[in-house]
Design a protein around this motif. Structure first.
Motif, PDB file in Angstrom:
ATOM      1  N   LEU A  92       0.836  -1.202   0.000  1.00  0.00           N
ATOM      2  CA  LEU A  92       0.000   0.000   0.000  1.00  0.00           C
ATOM      3  C   LEU A  92       0.869   1.249   0.000  1.00  0.00           C
ATOM      4  O   LEU A  92       1.845   1.322   0.756  1.00  0.00           O
ATOM      5  CB  LEU A  92      -0.892   0.036   1.242  1.00  0.00           C
ATOM      6  CG  LEU A  92      -1.797  -1.170   1.503  1.00  0.00           C
ATOM      7  CD1 LEU A  92      -2.457  -1.029   2.866  1.00  0.00           C
ATOM      8  CD2 LEU A  92      -2.856  -1.287   0.425  1.00  0.00           C
ATOM      9  N   LEU A  94       0.034   5.067   0.866  1.00  0.00           N
ATOM     10  CA  LEU A  94      -1.035   5.863   1.462  1.00  0.00           C
ATOM     11  C   LEU A  94      -0.638   7.339   1.469  1.00  0.00           C
ATOM     12  O   LEU A  94       0.512   7.673   1.749  1.00  0.00           O
ATOM     13  CB  LEU A  94      -1.308   5.412   2.891  1.00  0.00           C
ATOM     14  CG  LEU A  94      -1.552   3.905   3.096  1.00  0.00           C
ATOM     15  CD1 LEU A  94      -1.739   3.608   4.583  1.00  0.00           C
ATOM     16  CD2 LEU A  94      -2.750   3.435   2.285  1.00  0.00           C
ATOM     17  N   GLU A  95      -1.616   8.183   1.200  1.00  0.00           N
ATOM     18  CA  GLU A  95      -1.381   9.628   1.249  1.00  0.00           C
ATOM     19  C   GLU A  95      -1.641  10.149   2.662  1.00  0.00           C
ATOM     20  O   GLU A  95      -2.641   9.774   3.300  1.00  0.00           O
ATOM     21  CB  GLU A  95      -2.310  10.340   0.261  1.00  0.00           C
ATOM     22  CG  GLU A  95      -2.110  11.844   0.223  1.00  0.00           C
ATOM     23  CD  GLU A  95      -3.174  12.561  -0.594  1.00  0.00           C
ATOM     24  OE1 GLU A  95      -2.941  13.735  -0.958  1.00  0.00           O
ATOM     25  OE2 GLU A  95      -4.237  11.963  -0.860  1.00  0.00           O
ATOM     26  N   LEU A  98      -5.257  10.614   4.721  1.00  0.00           N
ATOM     27  CA  LEU A  98      -6.309   9.663   4.374  1.00  0.00           C
ATOM     28  C   LEU A  98      -7.138   9.323   5.615  1.00  0.00           C
ATOM     29  O   LEU A  98      -6.574   8.953   6.643  1.00  0.00           O
ATOM     30  CB  LEU A  98      -5.682   8.393   3.805  1.00  0.00           C
ATOM     31  CG  LEU A  98      -6.642   7.217   3.566  1.00  0.00           C
ATOM     32  CD1 LEU A  98      -7.558   7.504   2.383  1.00  0.00           C
ATOM     33  CD2 LEU A  98      -5.864   5.924   3.337  1.00  0.00           C
ATOM     34  N   LEU A 103      -9.555   3.697   4.984  1.00  0.00           N
ATOM     35  CA  LEU A 103      -8.558   2.639   4.905  1.00  0.00           C
ATOM     36  C   LEU A 103      -9.112   1.339   5.476  1.00  0.00           C
ATOM     37  O   LEU A 103      -8.916   0.256   4.897  1.00  0.00           O
ATOM     38  CB  LEU A 103      -7.293   3.054   5.655  1.00  0.00           C
ATOM     39  CG  LEU A 103      -6.177   2.008   5.708  1.00  0.00           C
ATOM     40  CD1 LEU A 103      -5.722   1.608   4.315  1.00  0.00           C
ATOM     41  CD2 LEU A 103      -4.993   2.531   6.535  1.00  0.00           C
ATOM     42  N   THR A 126       3.768  -1.214   3.677  1.00  0.00           N
ATOM     43  CA  THR A 126       3.025   0.054   3.700  1.00  0.00           C
ATOM     44  C   THR A 126       4.004   1.212   3.681  1.00  0.00           C
ATOM     45  O   THR A 126       4.980   1.221   4.432  1.00  0.00           O
ATOM     46  CB  THR A 126       2.155   0.161   4.974  1.00  0.00           C
ATOM     47  OG1 THR A 126       1.290  -0.971   5.049  1.00  0.00           O
ATOM     48  CG2 THR A 126       1.314   1.424   4.934  1.00  0.00           C
ATOM     49  N   VAL A 128       3.846   5.662   3.520  1.00  0.00           N
ATOM     50  CA  VAL A 128       3.018   6.868   3.575  1.00  0.00           C
ATOM     51  C   VAL A 128       3.816   8.010   2.959  1.00  0.00           C
ATOM     52  O   VAL A 128       4.988   8.217   3.294  1.00  0.00           O
ATOM     53  CB  VAL A 128       2.631   7.214   5.032  1.00  0.00           C
ATOM     54  CG1 VAL A 128       1.800   8.493   5.064  1.00  0.00           C
ATOM     55  CG2 VAL A 128       1.862   6.053   5.668  1.00  0.00           C
ATOM     56  N   LYS A 136      -4.767   9.409  -2.175  1.00  0.00           N
ATOM     57  CA  LYS A 136      -5.378   8.582  -1.131  1.00  0.00           C
ATOM     58  C   LYS A 136      -4.706   7.216  -0.973  1.00  0.00           C
ATOM     59  O   LYS A 136      -3.990   6.970  -0.018  1.00  0.00           O
ATOM     60  CB  LYS A 136      -6.892   8.430  -1.364  1.00  0.00           C
ATOM     61  CG  LYS A 136      -7.651   9.741  -1.225  1.00  0.00           C
ATOM     62  CD  LYS A 136      -9.147   9.517  -1.306  1.00  0.00           C
ATOM     63  CE  LYS A 136      -9.906  10.810  -1.063  1.00  0.00           C
ATOM     64  NZ  LYS A 136     -11.374  10.611  -1.117  1.00  0.00           N
ATOM     65  N   ILE A 137      -4.983   6.280  -1.900  1.00  0.00           N
ATOM     66  CA  ILE A 137      -4.437   4.925  -1.781  1.00  0.00           C
ATOM     67  C   ILE A 137      -4.032   4.412  -3.160  1.00  0.00           C
ATOM     68  O   ILE A 137      -4.826   4.467  -4.103  1.00  0.00           O
ATOM     69  CB  ILE A 137      -5.464   3.928  -1.200  1.00  0.00           C
ATOM     70  CG1 ILE A 137      -6.000   4.385   0.156  1.00  0.00           C
ATOM     71  CG2 ILE A 137      -4.845   2.526  -1.064  1.00  0.00           C
ATOM     72  CD1 ILE A 137      -7.086   3.475   0.699  1.00  0.00           C
TER      73      ILE A 137
END
Length: 330
Positions: A92, A94-95, A98, A103, A126, A128, A136-137
């Motif tokens: 993933l 991720l922003e 989010l 999530l 993961t 970020v 977002k994702i």
């Protein structure tokens, strides 16, 4: 100076040129050069492996979300390659900012879909990134499956084989377009996003030659790929294509060609003529194949040519997708 364009990610002609002229040029090897939905690896237990990334926008849509799509897309690439999907990895991006509940909804959906498909998430990662550095994702999944005795692939295709599709086309593409642009139809279109390994188990018989899931670039681009790889031509019959009334109406209103729209829950199947009817009946007996249909035939003729017979009896060439119909469809 040449630059990457959105069309390079469409699954159409520019995508294929990028793979051939850049990725295969430097990375080519016997496994990558198979150029199928999954690569078959040697060993005591033969494995199939595939990988895919997902950037769909919006994250949530009628019939699914980016998490469900990530599992289905990877499972389906294994299943149409003749493998039994078993394991997935999950990465993933991720922003920052989010919402945590979004999530959680995505992860819950991944778990539910993996259970439905009979696969396990066995490792993950993961990252970020700063706000504005992603949307977002973004998800990447890699799938591993066991090779079966289902010997399927474009090298098996012969003139006279029948071309089947397991249901209506264009549902996913029109769903994403309508949600993104705020379009409303009398009957809302729902994405066909679904794991297809159960459906394939239900219809498969010896005599099934090749299977593909027509995602980016749609049915037209997928059949162009197969015709080129097999060294055959194909004739499709426009009136035999299954279309939901909502997708047909949306295409007429927006000037879109349904053959180029993305699907996320359909299988194109090329099958020997002597078992085509039995395979079709098996499809139609499964909930995901109720609208399955025979849509064309493999023919001798110009290498890689795909023709469409119109309702008036004329024929026109159907090529690969040019440009970008709709970015970030999956």
């Amino acid at each position: 100076m040449e630059r990457i364009m959105l069309a390079h990610g469409s699954g159409g002609r520019l995508s294929h040129e990028l793979v051939r002229t850049l990725f295969q040029k430097y990375l080519g090897n016997p496994y990558l050069d198979q150029m199928n939905d999954a690569s078959l690896l040697p060993g005591r237990e033969q494995l199939a492996v595939t990988t895919d990334s997902f950037v769909v926008s919006p994250l949530f849509f009628r019939g699914g979300n980016i998490g469900k799509l990530a599992v289905c897309g990877t499972v389906n690439d294994l299943a149409v390659s003749g493998a039994i999907p078993k394991f997935l990895t999950l990465a993933l991006i991720l922003e920052e900012g989010l919402p945590m509940d979004e999530l959680e909804r995505v992860i819950e959906s991944i778990a539910e879909t993996a259970t439905e498909a009979g696969v396990a998430i066995v490792c993950g990662d993961t990252k970020v990134v700063e706000r504005g550095s992603a949307d977002k994702i973004f998800i990447n999944t890699t799938g591993i499956g066991y090779i079966t005795d289902r010997l399927v692939g474009p090298e098996q295709i012969r003139p006279g084989d029948e071309i089947l599709i397991t249901g209506t086309i264009g549902d996913h593409g029109i769903t994403i377009l309508s949600e993104r642009e705020g379009l409303e139809f009398q009957t809302p279109v729902v994405s066909d996003c679904a794991p297809l390994n159960g459906l394939i188990d239900a219809f498969y018989l010896p005599g099934v030659k090749c299977m593909r899931d027509p995602t980016r670039g749609g049915v037209a681009t997928t059949l162009n790929e197969l015709a080129g790889q097999a060294g055959v031509s194909m004739l499709l019959v426009e009136e035999q294509f299954p279309l939901s009334p909502s997708v047909e109406g949306a295409c007429e209103m927006l000037g879109l060609e349904p053959l180029y729209l993305a699907n996320e829950g359909k299988v194109l199947v090329i099958v020997a003529p002597e078992v085509a009817e039995e395979v079709l009946l098996n499809m139609q007996a499964h909930p995901l194949g109720r609208n399955a249909a025979r849509i064309g035939q493999v023919q001798e003729g110009k290498f890689g040519l795909v023709l469409l017979e119109t309702p008036l009896g004329g024929k026109r060439i159907v090529g690969m997708l040019e440009g970008e119909h709709l970015p970030r469809i999956c």
